[in-house]
Design an enzyme around this catalytic site. Structure first.
Site, mmCIF file in Angstrom:
data_model
loop_
_atom_site.group_PDB
_atom_site.id
_atom_site.type_symbol
_atom_site.label_atom_id
_atom_site.label_comp_id
_atom_site.label_asym_id
_atom_site.label_seq_id
_atom_site.Cartn_x
_atom_site.Cartn_y
_atom_site.Cartn_z
ATOM 1 N N GLN A 13 0.838 -1.214 0.000
ATOM 2 C CA GLN A 13 0.000 0.000 0.000
ATOM 3 C C GLN A 13 0.871 1.262 0.000
ATOM 4 O O GLN A 13 0.766 2.123 -0.889
ATOM 5 C CB GLN A 13 -0.893 0.022 1.250
ATOM 6 C CG GLN A 13 -1.609 1.370 1.408
ATOM 7 C CD GLN A 13 -2.376 1.514 2.711
ATOM 8 O OE1 GLN A 13 -3.575 1.389 2.724
ATOM 9 N NE2 GLN A 13 -1.683 1.796 3.814
ATOM 10 N N ASP A 14 1.744 1.383 0.993
ATOM 11 C CA ASP A 14 2.518 2.622 1.141
ATOM 12 C C ASP A 14 3.552 2.781 0.035
ATOM 13 O O ASP A 14 3.768 3.885 -0.471
ATOM 14 C CB ASP A 14 3.248 2.635 2.497
ATOM 15 C CG ASP A 14 2.292 2.779 3.660
ATOM 16 O OD1 ASP A 14 1.062 2.821 3.419
ATOM 17 O OD2 ASP A 14 2.767 2.854 4.817
ATOM 18 N N ALA A 87 9.398 -2.588 3.493
ATOM 19 C CA ALA A 87 9.103 -4.021 3.403
ATOM 20 C C ALA A 87 8.925 -4.610 4.792
ATOM 21 O O ALA A 87 9.707 -4.321 5.700
ATOM 22 C CB ALA A 87 10.236 -4.751 2.685
ATOM 23 N N THR A 132 6.098 1.973 13.826
ATOM 24 C CA THR A 132 4.650 1.807 13.923
ATOM 25 C C THR A 132 4.093 2.119 15.315
ATOM 26 O O THR A 132 4.789 1.928 16.328
ATOM 27 C CB THR A 132 4.290 0.341 13.558
ATOM 28 O OG1 THR A 132 2.965 0.049 14.003
ATOM 29 C CG2 THR A 132 5.218 -0.675 14.206
ATOM 30 N N GLU A 134 2.209 0.260 16.742
ATOM 31 C CA GLU A 134 2.174 -1.023 17.464
ATOM 32 C C GLU A 134 3.288 -1.107 18.512
ATOM 33 O O GLU A 134 3.237 -1.948 19.409
ATOM 34 C CB GLU A 134 2.282 -2.196 16.487
ATOM 35 C CG GLU A 134 1.003 -2.479 15.728
ATOM 36 C CD GLU A 134 -0.132 -2.962 16.626
ATOM 37 O OE1 GLU A 134 0.006 -4.000 17.271
ATOM 38 O OE2 GLU A 134 -1.167 -2.273 16.681
ATOM 39 N N TYR A 156 4.954 -9.057 15.912
ATOM 40 C CA TYR A 156 5.168 -7.949 14.959
ATOM 41 C C TYR A 156 5.686 -6.720 15.700
ATOM 42 O O TYR A 156 6.704 -6.128 15.310
ATOM 43 C CB TYR A 156 3.848 -7.630 14.233
ATOM 44 C CG TYR A 156 3.892 -6.343 13.428
ATOM 45 C CD1 TYR A 156 4.502 -6.292 12.180
ATOM 46 C CD2 TYR A 156 3.308 -5.161 13.924
ATOM 47 C CE1 TYR A 156 4.547 -5.109 11.438
ATOM 48 C CE2 TYR A 156 3.349 -3.980 13.194
ATOM 49 C CZ TYR A 156 3.963 -3.958 11.948
ATOM 50 O OH TYR A 156 4.004 -2.779 11.230
ATOM 51 N N LYS A 160 9.357 -4.990 15.316
ATOM 52 C CA LYS A 160 9.492 -3.575 14.914
ATOM 53 C C LYS A 160 10.210 -2.760 16.001
ATOM 54 O O LYS A 160 10.812 -1.737 15.708
ATOM 55 C CB LYS A 160 8.113 -2.983 14.622
ATOM 56 C CG LYS A 160 7.521 -3.427 13.282
ATOM 57 C CD LYS A 160 8.130 -2.638 12.127
ATOM 58 C CE LYS A 160 7.471 -2.965 10.798
ATOM 59 N NZ LYS A 160 7.999 -2.173 9.678
#
Ligand code: NAP
Ligand code: F7E
Length: 362
Positions: A13-14, A87, A132, A134, A156, A160
């Site tokens: 998307q980005d 990615a 993120t 998150e 995840y 990150k």
């Protein structure tokens, strides 16, 4: 001289929006794509198939963040001015199923890249890392800023977290121009279909057009700060134009539940919902159907029909309950500010999905 950018995750998307933005600004863009058994360039095909652009200002290279050898070769060949590392295995729920792979790509993939930059000796390169919200996980402050402590709640988020800190470390240790964009959820018509926003706008369109009967969701109470992806991709570029390498939060400053997202989406189509039951027994039921610009072709839809159910299989072992970001630093230092807010975002997404489903018939 025009700048050269290298984007990992260009097919996502980005990556697709960022490519458009950079090409518009006169950059030459190199993108890394993965080998896949089926086409994975759908989001950039309009650029790839444009003979004015592809092979002239846009180039694609095979590569993978788990393959170091190729990264070095690509960096030597391209010598980019800016690198955008987008990615990732980006699905939070999936990261509980494949935590090792998620760490290989999202954590060590970032390290491999930074190390390749050092080995090749690209001293002037600027590096953007897709960090993120998150990272905040079990949020320690409301709203969350660049100073809020991190408490990730998924493999995840933890992967990150490594990515975030290795950026900070390489910046401090080797004077590398490396920055984290701590981006809150951002969505668009190009969002992957398994993320909740797109899952809802796509399913609501299919239900209105008589293709599906129901939408099955997980936790309806989770709250997210949802913005519009193209604006956040412009923010990534702005972060790398700032004279000093720093980390920035990008968010809207508003938070909404998944339930509200679903309610507004169906409402946009003229299907007004009411809710019944709790937790796994909660259901979204049609209260009334009102006229909008969208044609409800499914004649089975009427008051009392259930269109949303909850299934525990979509719950996460540990959930992030509440995210809301404070983007003051990005506003003050970069002049970045989101314009598209929640209602407008849903309008954009439903318009696109309704048209897509209508045209394709699936
Ligand atoms: P996305 O749509 O899932 O795109 C991920 C991209 O990474 C795709 O191009 C994918 O390739 C590629 N990729 C996955 N594994 C790879 C590997 N091993 N080697 C090379 N490429 C690989 O994600 P997005 O929403 O555009 O997000 C972009 C980045 O921002 C991600 O790092 C994500 O974690 C982060 N982020 C996203 C948000 C958000 O709300 N969207 C918020 C904060 C941070 P294929 O197309 O072949 O699968
Ligand atoms: O979930 C709840 C789910 O998968 C949002 C990634 O881009 O943003 C994204 O991560 C919320 C969660 O996004 C379903 O439990 C309910 O609370 O759309 P999501 P995410 O987990 O917030 C961050 C910023 C990233 O960095 C990530 O890369 O919605 N939820 N029912 C559901 N979620 C999904 N996917 N599917 C459901 O059926």
């Amino acid at each position: 001289m025009n700048k050269k950018a290298l984007i990992t995750g260009i097919t996502g998307q980005d990556g697709s929006y960022l490519t458009e933005i950079l090409l518009d600004k006169g950059y030459t863009v190199h993108g890394i794509i993965r080998r896949s058994s089926s086409f994975n360039t759908g989001r950039i095909d309009h650029l790839y198939n444009n003979q004015e652009i592809y092979g002239k200002r846009l180039f694609l290279h095979y590569g993978d963040l788990v393959d170091t050898s190729n990264l070095n070769r690509l960096l030597e060949k391209i010598e980019p001015d800016e690198i955008y590392n987008l990615a990732a295995q980006s699905h939070v729920k999936v990261s509980f199923e494949i935590p090792d792979y998620t760490a290989q790509v999202d954590a060590l993939g970032t390290l491999r890249f930074l190390d390749a930059i050092r080995e090749v000796g690209l001293k002037q390169v600027k590096f953007y890392q897709a960090s993120t919200s998150e990272l905040y996980g079990k949020a320690q402050d409301i709203p969350q800023t660049e100073k809020t402590p991190f408490y990730p709640r998924s493999p995840y988020g933890v992967a990150k977290l490594y990515g975030y800190w290795i950026i900070v470390n390489y910046r401090e240790a080797y004077n590398l121009f490396a920055c984290n964009g701590i981006l809150f959820n951002h969505e668009s018509p190009r969002r992957g279909e398994t993320f909740v926003s797109r899952k809802i706008t796509r399913a609501a369109s299919r239900i209105a057009l008589g293709i599906d009967e129901k939408l099955i969701l997980g936790n309806l109470n989770a709250k997210r700060d949802w913005g519009y992806a193209p604006e956040y991709c412009e923010g990534m570029r702005m972060i790398l134009q700032h004279p000093i390498p720093e980390d920035f939060v990008m968010a809207t400053g508003e938070t909404h539940t998944v339930r509200e997202f679903a309610e507004l989406t169906f409402g946009e189509l003229g299907i007004n919902l009411e809710w019944d039951g709790k937790d796994e027994r909660e259901r979204g039921i049609i209260k009334e159907i009102v006229k909008t610009k969208y044609d409800i072709k499914n004649k089975k839809l009427k008051q009392g029909v259930c269109v949303i159910e909850v299934d525990g299989r979509y719950y996460r072992p540990t959930e992030v309950d509440l995210l809301i970001g404070d983007y003051t630093k990005a506003k003050n230092l970069l002049g970045w500010e989101p314009k598209v807010k929640f209602d407008e975002l849903i309008k954009i997404m439903i318009e696109s999905d309704y048209e897509k489903v209508l045209k394709r018939g699936f």
